[in-house]
Design an enzyme around this catalytic site. Structure first.
Site, PDB file in Angstrom:
ATOM      1  N   LYS A  33       0.816  -1.213   0.000  1.00  9.94           N
ATOM      2  CA  LYS A  33       0.000   0.000   0.000  1.00  9.94           C
ATOM      3  C   LYS A  33       0.854   1.269   0.000  1.00  9.94           C
ATOM      4  O   LYS A  33       0.479   2.261  -0.637  1.00  9.94           O
ATOM      5  CB  LYS A  33      -0.955   0.006   1.198  1.00  9.94           C
ATOM      6  N   THR A  34       1.987   1.255   0.690  1.00  8.29           N
ATOM      7  CA  THR A  34       2.831   2.455   0.732  1.00  8.29           C
ATOM      8  C   THR A  34       3.381   2.762  -0.654  1.00  8.29           C
ATOM      9  O   THR A  34       3.449   3.923  -1.074  1.00  8.29           O
ATOM     10  CB  THR A  34       3.981   2.276   1.737  1.00  8.29           C
ATOM     11  N   ASP A 220      -3.919   7.596   4.207  1.00  5.79           N
ATOM     12  CA  ASP A 220      -3.389   6.285   4.588  1.00  5.79           C
ATOM     13  C   ASP A 220      -4.117   5.782   5.835  1.00  5.79           C
ATOM     14  O   ASP A 220      -4.558   6.586   6.668  1.00  5.79           O
ATOM     15  CB  ASP A 220      -1.887   6.406   4.853  1.00  5.79           C
ATOM     16  N   GLU A 221      -4.223   4.468   5.986  1.00  4.83           N
ATOM     17  CA  GLU A 221      -4.809   3.828   7.179  1.00  4.83           C
ATOM     18  C   GLU A 221      -6.205   4.382   7.493  1.00  4.83           C
ATOM     19  O   GLU A 221      -6.517   4.718   8.639  1.00  4.83           O
ATOM     20  CB  GLU A 221      -3.884   4.010   8.398  1.00  4.83           C
ATOM     21  N   GLN A 251      -7.946  -4.849   9.424  1.00  9.06           N
ATOM     22  CA  GLN A 251      -6.906  -4.461  10.383  1.00  9.06           C
ATOM     23  C   GLN A 251      -7.344  -3.276  11.249  1.00  9.06           C
ATOM     24  O   GLN A 251      -6.505  -2.562  11.798  1.00  9.06           O
ATOM     25  CB  GLN A 251      -5.602  -4.128   9.653  1.00  9.06           C
TER      26      GLN A 251
END
Length: 714
Positions: A33-34, A220-221, A251
Site C-alpha cells: 500500500k505504501t 493512509d490507514e 486491520q
C-alpha cells in the site's frame, strides 16, 4: 520517468491511475500500500494533474510521513518542496495557525502535551472544589478527549454522550478547561482537529479556501480514523471529490482510542459512485500463513471482503504450528528455547517477535530470555519526550520562548529546589488573577514592588534575571547554545550529576540527546512544535534484539518468525472486551488475531496452555475459539498437552480432556552442575518438584526454580 509504473501488479496500477473521483483502495496486509500511495502521488505530479501543494496527503504517524517523503525523493530523483504531507495533527496545526484569529487564538499558540493537560485539568478541578482523589483528573482527560474525537465542543454534547463524572459536572469542567486554554493561547492535541473542523463547518471562506487548494486528497490507514478526522476529510473532499483512501477493514483494531471501522465500511455511501480496488497479492508471507489468516478473518460479518493470496514466487512454506503446552511456564520455556535455536542457527533476533494480547504476559518470557542470555527489547516503552528530565528541559525552553506559558513556569520555578513553596506560589497566583496577567509577569511585579521579602525575593530575582540573560543568548547565539547554558546555569544538570540513583546517568545522556535534537531546527518555536507533534518511539538502529510487544503495537511491522502465545478463552479473545462490546468486540479481537498472524513472513507459531497462574493459584484454560477457525490443512499440531480430540465446538458444556502431564524432559537430577545468571555455578543438592536446592560456588546454598538454571555438566 515513464518506468515509475514498472513492477506494479494490475490492481496496484489501477489504484495509481484511477485519479478522478472517490477511490477506496482495500489494501490487505503486505500488499504494497505504501508503494501505491507514493506512486499515485508521483503520478499526479508527473502527469501534470496537480502541483505539490495541491495534494493533501494524510498519514497516521510521523514515521510514515517521513518514509513517504523519502520514497517520493527517490522516485522523482529530487526533493519535492511545498508538500502538504503529514499527520492529521500536523496538518491541522498548520491550517489553524493561518486562521488562528478566527477561533480566538493568535498564530503563535502553544500545543499542550499530555502532562500539561493533566496539570491544567487538575487546577480547574481543584478550583471547582472537586475531590481529585475520588474523581481523578486523568479520567476527566479521557472523557474530554473522547468528546473531542467525536467532534463535540462544550454545549454540543448530546444527552446520550453525557457523563456522570463528578456527579454530572464533566461538561462544565470541559467548558472551564477550554476557556482556560484560550486564555493561555494554547490548544491540546484534540483541539487541533476539533477547532479546525468547527471552523470549516462555520466559516464558508475558510472551507472554500482549502477545498479550492486541494485538488486531490490521499489518506493512509483510513480504517483507523475517528469521527472528527472523518468529518475533516469529508468537508475538504466535497470540493473536487478526488479523494483516495487506502485502508484495510480487516486491520481495524483501535476502537479503544476512538477509531470507527464504520468510516471505511460506509465509504461507498458517503461518496456515491466510488470505485473500490482490492489489493490482495501479498508479498510478505507464505501461502500457509495467508490461508490461515484469510480463513480466520472470513468468520467476521462486518467486513467488505477480500482474500489474500501469495504474490511471491517462493510462497511455499511450512504450516502454521499450533503448540499445546501444559502451563504458562512451559510456554515460556518453549518459546525462549526455539528463539535460542534460531539465534544459534544465525537467524537475526531482530527478525523474531513475541506478540502478546496483554502486557502482563511478557513477564514470563522476559525472565526466561534473561536466563538464556537472549537480548530482547520491549517495544512500546516510555517515549523520549515523555521522560521526566526531557519534560523539565522542555518546560524551560517553552518559558524561554513564551513567558506567558503558565504551566511551564509552574513546573520549573522550583526545579531544582529553590525554596519556592506552595505559599509563594499561592501569592503569585492571586496576584496574576487580580491583575489578569501571566504568572511570570506577576512574579516580576511582586519582586520589583516588594511583594516578596528576603531570600525568596533574591532567589526569584535571580531566576528572572537568568531568563532575561538566556533570552539574549537565544537571540544572539541560537537555541542550542541557549539550552546548554540554561541547563548548566539553572543548576538542573548539577542536580542530576549529584543524584546517585542508577537512572541518573541515563537522564544526563537523554539531556545530551535533546541538545542534539534541537540542533536540527533553525528556531526554538519550530522545535517546540515538532516536539508537540512527535509520537514515535525511536529504537536504536542495528541493534539485534528479539522484539516483544502487544498485538496492538505490532501493526505495520513484519518478522521472519512470530510467536503468538496465550490463545485461550478469556485471554484471547479478551474477556473484558467481550463483556463490554459483545459481538462487535469479538470481531475486533478476531481482526487482532489476523494482524498477529500476518506479521509473519516465514514462521507463525501459535501456542495455548492448559492452565495458567492466577491470583488464586492455577486455573484450567480453554483453547481459544480462534483456533477452531483456522484451516486444519494448513496447521501442524505439537506440544505436551494436546486436547483429546483437539478440535471441538467452542461453546460445549464440558472442558477439554487433557492428557496427563508428562515428566519434564529437561528435569535436572540430584548432583548435576548448573549455572544461574545471578548466583553463578553450583551443584544440585536436593530436588523437590521444580524447586532445586543448590550449593553455589560463590554464593552458598540457595533454593531456586529449575527454570532459572541451565545444566552445565561439561
Amino acid at each position: 520517468m515513464s518506468d515509475y509504473l514498472a513492477g506494479l501488479n494490475p490492481a496496484q496500477r489501477d489504484a495509481v491511475e484511477t485519479t478522478e473521483g472517490p477511490v477506496l483502495v482495500l489494501a490487505g496486509a503486505g500488499t504494497g500500500k505504501t508503494r501505491v500511495l507514493t506512486t499515485r502521488f508521483a503520478h499526479l505530479l508527473l502527469t501534470k494533474r496537480a502541483f505539490p501543494n495541491q495534494i493533501l496527503t494524510v498519514t497516521f504517524t510521523n514515521k510514515a510521513a517521513r518514509e513517504m517523503r523519502e520514497r517520493l525523493h527517490r522516485l522523482l530523483g529530487q526533493p519535492v518542496e511545498g508538500l502538504w504531507l503529514g499527520t492529521f495533527h500536523a496538518l491541522c496545526a498548520r491550517m489553524l495557525r493561518r486562521f488562528a484569529e478566527r477561533v480566538g487564538l493568535t498564530s503563535d499558540f502553544s500545543i499542550l502535551d499530555t502532562d500539561d493537560q493533566f496539570r491544567l485539568l487538575k487546577q480547574i478541578m481543584e478550583a471547582a472544589h472537586i475531590d481529585t482523589k475520588r474523581w481523578p483528573a486523568n479520567a476527566l482527560m479521557t472523557q474530554i478527549q473522547r468528546w473531542k474525537d467525536k467532534g463535540y465542543l462544550p454545549g454540543q454534547i448530546p444527552a446520550n454522550e453525557s457523563s456522570d463524572f463528578a456527579n454530572g459536572k464533566a461538561e462544565a469542567l470541559y467548558k472551564a478547561y477550554q476557556d482556560r486554554l484560550k486564555s493561555l493561547n494554547a490548544v491540546d492535541f484534540g483541539d487541533l482537529l476539533l477547532l479546525m473542523v468547527n471552523l470549516l463547518k462555520t466559516d464558508a471562506e475558510v472551507l472554500s479556501t482549502y477545498q479550492r487548494m486541494f485538488r486531490y486528497i490521499l489518506v493512509d490507514e483510513y480504517q483507523d480514523t475517528n469521527l472528527v478526522q472523518y468529518y475533516w476529510l469529508r468537508l475538504l473532499a466535497q470540493g473536487h471529490k478526488n479523494i483516495c483512501c487506502v485502508g484495510d477493514d480487516d486491520q481495524s483494531i483501535y476502537s479503544w482510542r476512538g477509531a470507527e471501522i464504520e468510516n471505511i465500511l460506509k465509504f461507498e455511501r458517503d461518496f456515491p459512485g466510488a470505485k473500490v480496488i482490492r489489493l490482495e497479492a501479498n508479498y510478505r508471507s507464505t501461502a500457509p500463513i495467508l490461508a490461515a489468516a484469510s480463513h480466520l478473518i472470513a468468520h467476521n460479518e462486518g467486513r467488505l471482503g477480500k482474500t489474500l493470496h501469495p504474490g511471491r514466487v517462493d510462497a511455499d512454506g511450512e504450516p502454521v504450528e499450533v503448540v499445546a503446552v501444559w502451563d504458562s511456564e512451559e510456554e515460556a520455556r518453549m518459546i525462549a528455547s526455539r528463539a535460542e535455536s534460531l539465534w544459534r542457527a544465525k537467524h537475526k533476533l531482530s527478525e523474531v517477535a513475541i506478540l502478546v494480547r496483554a502486557g502482563f504476559q511478557t513477564r514470563a518470557f522476559e525472565e526466561r530470555l534473561m536466563v538464556l542470555g537472549i537480548p530482547y527489547r520491549i517495544v512500546g516503552g516510555l517515549r523520549f519526550y515523555e521522560r521526566q528530565e526531557i519534560r523539565d528541559a522542555l518546560a524551560y525552553l517553552r518559558l524561554l520562548a513564551l513567558p506567558a506559558y503558565d504551566l511551564a513556569f509552574e513546573r520549573i520555578v522550583n526545579l531544582p529546589k529553590r525554596g519556592v513553596g506552595e505559599g509563594a506560589m499561592r501569592t503569585v497566583h492571586e496576584a496574576a488573577r487580580a491583575m489578569n496577567i501571566p504568572l511570570y509577569a506577576a512574579t516580576q511585579k511582586l519582586v520589583a514592588e516588594g511583594g516578596f521579602k528576603g531570600k525568596l525575593r533574591e532567589t526569584l530575582r535571580g531566576l528572572l534575571e537568568s531568563f532575561a540573560r538566556w533570552r539574549e543568548e537565544l537571540a544572539l547565539r541560537g537555541p542550542v547554545v541557549a539550552l546548554e547554558t540554561l541547563l548548566d546555569e539553572s543548576g538542573y544538570l548539577a542536580m542530576w550529576k549529584a543524584d546517585k540513583s542508577p537512572e541518573a546517568p541515563g537522564r544526563l545522556e537523554n539531556l545530551k540527546e535533546l541538545v542534539r535534537a534541537l540542533a536540527d531546527f533553525e528556531t526554538l518555536p519550530q522545535f517546540l512544535e515538532h516536539v508537540s507533534l512527535v509520537t514515535e518511539n525511536e529504537d536504536q538502529a542495528g541493534d539485534d534484539k528479539l522484539s516483544m510487544m502487544t498485538l496492538h503495537g505490532a501493526k505495520g511491522l513484519e518478522f521472519d518468525t512470530v510467536f503468538l502465545p496465550g490463545w485461550e478463552e478469556g485471554l484471547f479473545p479478551n474477556q473484558r472486551a467481550l463483556d463490554e462490546g459483545g459481538n462487535k468486540s469479538l470481531e475486533e479481537e478476531r481482526r487482532l488475531a489476523y494482524v498477529g498472524i500476518t506479521r509473519a513472513k516465514h514462521r507463525a507459531i501459535i501456542s495455548h496452555a492448559a492452565r495458567r497462574k492466577s491470583y488464586a493459584g492455577w486455573q484450567d484454560a480453554i483453547p481459544s475459539r480462534f483456533l477452531d477457525e483456522l484451516p486444519e490443512n494448513m496447521l501442524r499440531h505439537s506440544g505436551s498437552a494436546q486436547t483429546q480430540p483437539y478440535r471441538q465446538p467452542h461453546m460445549s458444556a464440558g472442558f477439554p480432556v487433557l492428557a496427563k502431564r508428562p515428566a519434564r524432559a529437561s528435569k535436572i537430577p540430584l548432583g548435576a552442575r548448573v549455572f544461574h545468571q545471578k548466583f553463578g555455578y553450583g551443584r544440585v543438592i536436593a530436588v523437590e518438584d521444580d524447586r532445586l536446592d543448590i550449593d553455589f560456588e560463590t554464593s552458598g546454598e540457595k533454593r531456586v526454580l529449575d527454570r532459572f538454571v541451565e545444566r552445565h555438566d561439561t
